[in-house]
Design a protein around this motif. Structure first.
Motif, PDB file in Angstrom:
ATOM      1  N   ALA A  23      15.400  12.600  46.888  1.00 28.89           N
ATOM      2  CA  ALA A  23      16.692  13.056  47.405  1.00 28.89           C
ATOM      3  C   ALA A  23      16.731  14.572  47.348  1.00 28.89           C
ATOM      4  CB  ALA A  23      17.829  12.466  46.579  1.00 28.89           C
ATOM      5  N   TRP A  47      16.946  12.564  52.718  1.00 27.58           N
ATOM      6  CA  TRP A  47      15.848  11.858  52.046  1.00 27.58           C
ATOM      7  C   TRP A  47      14.539  12.494  52.493  1.00 27.58           C
ATOM      8  CZ3 TRP A  47      17.728   8.977  48.410  1.00 27.58           C
ATOM      9  CH2 TRP A  47      18.883   8.224  48.583  1.00 27.58           C
ATOM     10  N   VAL A 101       9.925   8.414  47.750  1.00 20.56           N
ATOM     11  CA  VAL A 101      11.092   9.035  48.363  1.00 20.56           C
ATOM     12  C   VAL A 101      11.767   9.942  47.348  1.00 20.56           C
ATOM     13  CG1 VAL A 101      12.605   7.085  47.756  1.00 20.56           C
ATOM     14  CG2 VAL A 101      13.236   8.586  49.656  1.00 20.56           C
TER      15      VAL A 101
END
Length: 683
Positions: free
Chosen positions: A374, A393, A372
């Motif tokens: 940001a 995300w 993941v």
């Protein structure tokens, strides 16, 4: 149990060009080479390949994966052995794994170049999870536990036939060689399990003896005088963790095993696929003529993990499940066998408003960028192709897929190990001396199974209701371990034909989710939605509702302004009913007994079960994400294979968890978890 964030090992070499560990100031293998040590110490010391011959499955547990040379050598030996076991399962624990690029660099001159390339290609993100990698059509399985060995060994659900102890030197890394580690290994040992290690430390040998291993010295190689070999021969009954139920006591059965699966949606087809990987045959019985026509019948759906600060059971299960789903979907999409996209997914969340804070959270949780990332609003807009104005995300292993195509793909992969029986509706279930008997509404027998899996959502509850004991509802509610707090949800998706879109409309390149979801154009239209609200059993109206189309358009508007706002009359759609548990996790495992009285009720493993009866329901709106991993867990439970999920997460999805919660807190009816529910939006 939550594991600490993973700290990757840097790839370093000493003057002799041997890979070394900066954390432990030690080499990964001796000067004689990794192949020499693997062959002499670990394979030879465990009597391999001879010991796995004639077995349906052979399980090896390694302490210290390092660069994976022992796994590669074992895989190569298995490939070259004409009498090899049908399935090789290699489990390994590594506290400081390498990132993929360093693994590739380290294996540039591997003695096993083809296998090393396969390992590097399948290398997972460095998340603190139990990762399952499959090779040679699932006949070789690598279960990688990233994290501290003392934390992981109590979480492994397996029986090992052989152990490789390959940690750094006891003087450099004493935690890996503690007596408590030896005792944990003993609790995982199959009868007669063998063990080999290059270490000749007296403290290690004493620890192994105290744990029930018979220890001997053996000649070393490559400059090492002695090595240690052992066999599990306890003179006492070792203290094992309470056994989790399996369909058979041994995994060395010489004849194919067989199961009947009721339900041909994503859950049922996934179970057939996972059982076939374990060498089991199955029959899938479905009331619809074709797979995935009910709750799994939408034209497309998304899959992805989640992030939350607590990193609790819901986040960890979704993370593990999303990685498994991507491993199944991505190659099928690349090969053109299913319609979808596996190149990532963007998720917008109300609390994700500050990219700096979001990156700080990922750093705190130790979640790597290949799981993941940001994104600020500019990055999110560029990646999605939409004019997004909020941070988001990005899940590189997320995506979208046609659920029915995925269900057919799993049946195809199961091949001749699976028989499809569509157009057959099961009305009753009862137990007999021959097994579990299924019949239609007229009482005509459909099938009898000694191993039965109910993967038919709410209909499973109806079938199980036929075997509930008599008695007042209040008494049943307090004692019946099958009282599962599941709710029925009505959902409607919306679709807009591409030729109805205004010129220059913004369309997503990848799946985008948030208050709703928006998928890339496919089959001449754009899919978005979806509504989700609880309904009673009387609501069976499958007509598309304009009010729900409007609700989906409102969801879309909250995600962003995309330059198109059709009238509800222009939209088509589809309605489906899903079942979801109150803690937003699936119900997976052996069905608790409705009549047997447990000695203890404080842990799921103590709850008595119905012999040979299993359930896989409560997938809610996350069927694509959850089905592959849930099915692998169930198939492993049924067949007695190592389970690809830590014990703590098995408890979190176990059908008996609700009864355990009621026992621990009678005032908390159903055992709902507000924190889990809040972290689990249905998108």
């Amino acid at each position: 149990m939550r594991f600490a964030p993973i700290v990757a090992a840097p790839l370093l070499f000493n003057a002799q060009r041997l890979p070394i560990s900066a954390q432990y100031d030690d080499v990964y293998h001796p000067t004689a080479g990794a192949a020499e040590q693997a062959t002499h110490v670990f394979l030879g010391g465990n009597g391999l390949p001879q010991r796995w011959r004639g077995s349906a499955r052979f399980v090896i547990l390694e302490a210290g994966f390092g660069l994976g040379n022992n796994f590669l050598a074992t895989w190569q030996a298995w490939r070259q052995d004409a009498q090899r076991c049908a399935q090789l399962v290699f489990m390994s624990v590594e506290k400081h794994p390498f990132v993929r690029a360093d693994m590739a660099r380290a294996h540039q001159a591997s003695p096993w170049p083809e296998l090393a390339t396969g390992l590097v290609g399948a290398w997972p993100p460095l998340t603190p999870d139990l990762h399952t990698l499959s090779f040679d059509g699932g006949r070789v399985r690598l279960l990688l536990a990233f994290g501290d060995i003392q934390a992981w060994l109590p979480q492994l659900v397996a029986r090992a036939d052989a152990f490789y102890l390959d940690g750094f030197a006891p003087t450099k890394n004493p935690a890996m060689w503690q007596p408590r580690v030896c005792k944990a290994l003993a609790r995982l040992a199959a009868p007669g399990a063998t063990l080999a290690t290059w270490s000749a430390a007296h403290a290690l040998r004493d620890g192994l003896r105290s744990a029930g291993f018979a220890v001997v010295k053996a000649p070393g190689s490559g400059g090492k005088r002695d090595i240690t070999l052992a066999r599990f021969e306890p003179t006492f009954a070792p203290r094992h963790a309470p056994a989790r139920p399996t369909a058979r006591a041994t995994h060395f059965a010489s004849t194919p095993q067989h199961a009947v699966i009721v339900g041909g949606g994503l859950a049922g087809c996934a179970v057939a696929w996972a059982l076939a990987q374990q060498g089991w045959n199955s029959v899938v019985i479905e009331r619809q003529a074709e797979p995935a026509q009910a709750a799994s019948g939408n034209p497309a759906g998304a899959f992805h993990g989640i992030v939350n600060r607590q990193d609790g059971a819901h986040a960890r299960f979704n993370r593990a499940a999303a990685l498994v789903a991507h491993g199944l979907v991505a190659p099928a999409v690349r090969a053109g066998r299913v319609l979808g996209g596996a190149s990532g997914l963007i998720r917008l969340e109300p609390e994700a408003t500050n990219p700096v804070a979001m990156r700080g959270l990922l750093s705190e949780l130790g979640l790597p960028e290949d799981y993941v990332r940001a994104l600020d609003a500019t990055q999110a807009a560029a990646l999605s192709g939409l004019p997004l104005t909020r941070p988001a995300w990005f899940y590189p292993t997320g995506g979208w897929v046609d659920p029915a195509a995925l269900a057919r793909e799993m049946l195809a992969q199961a091949g001749n190990r699976c028989e499809w029986r569509g157009g057959v509706e099961v009305a009753t279930l009862k137990r007999s001396e021959q097994g579990w008997q299924l019949a239609d509404a007229t009482g005509r027998p459909i099938a009898t199974a000694t191993t039965l899996v109910l993967a038919n959502a709410g209909e499973a509850l109806s079938l199980l209701g036929q075997t509930l004991p008599e008695g007042p509802a209040t008494e049943r509610a307090s004692h019946d371990p099958r009282l599962w707090p599941l709710q029925r949800l009505r959902g409607q998706i919306s679709r807009l034909r591409c030729d109805r879109l205004p010129q220059g409309s913004a369309l997503p390149r990848i799946a985008v989710t948030g208050s709703g979801f928006l998928l890339p154009p496919a089959q001449g239209g754009v899919t978005f939605g979806a509504t989700s609200h609880s309904v009673d059993d009387a609501d069976t109206d499958a007509s598309v509702r304009l009010v729900d189309h409007q609700a989906n358009l409102d969801r879309l508007a909250r995600m962003g302004e995309f330059g198109w706002s059709p009238r509800v009359e222009e939209l088509s759609g589809r309605v489906g009913w899903r079942w979801s548990s109150d803690d937003r996790l699936p119900v997976v495992g052996a069905v608790p007994s409705a009549s047997a009285r447990p000695l203890r009720m404080d842990q799921t493993r103590f709850v008595p079960r119905e012999d040979g009866l299993y359930v896989f329901i409560g997938l809610g709106s996350r069927g694509i994400t959850w089905a592959p991993l849930g099915a692998q867990v169930l198939a492993s439970t049924i067949s007695g294979a190592p389970v690809p999920l830590p014990a703590g997460l098995l408890d979190a999805i176990d059908p008996a968890r609700f009864a355990v919660r009621r026992f621990k807190n009678p005032a908390r009816a159903g055992g709902s978890s507000a924190a889990a529910a809040a972290a689990a939006p249905h998108d």
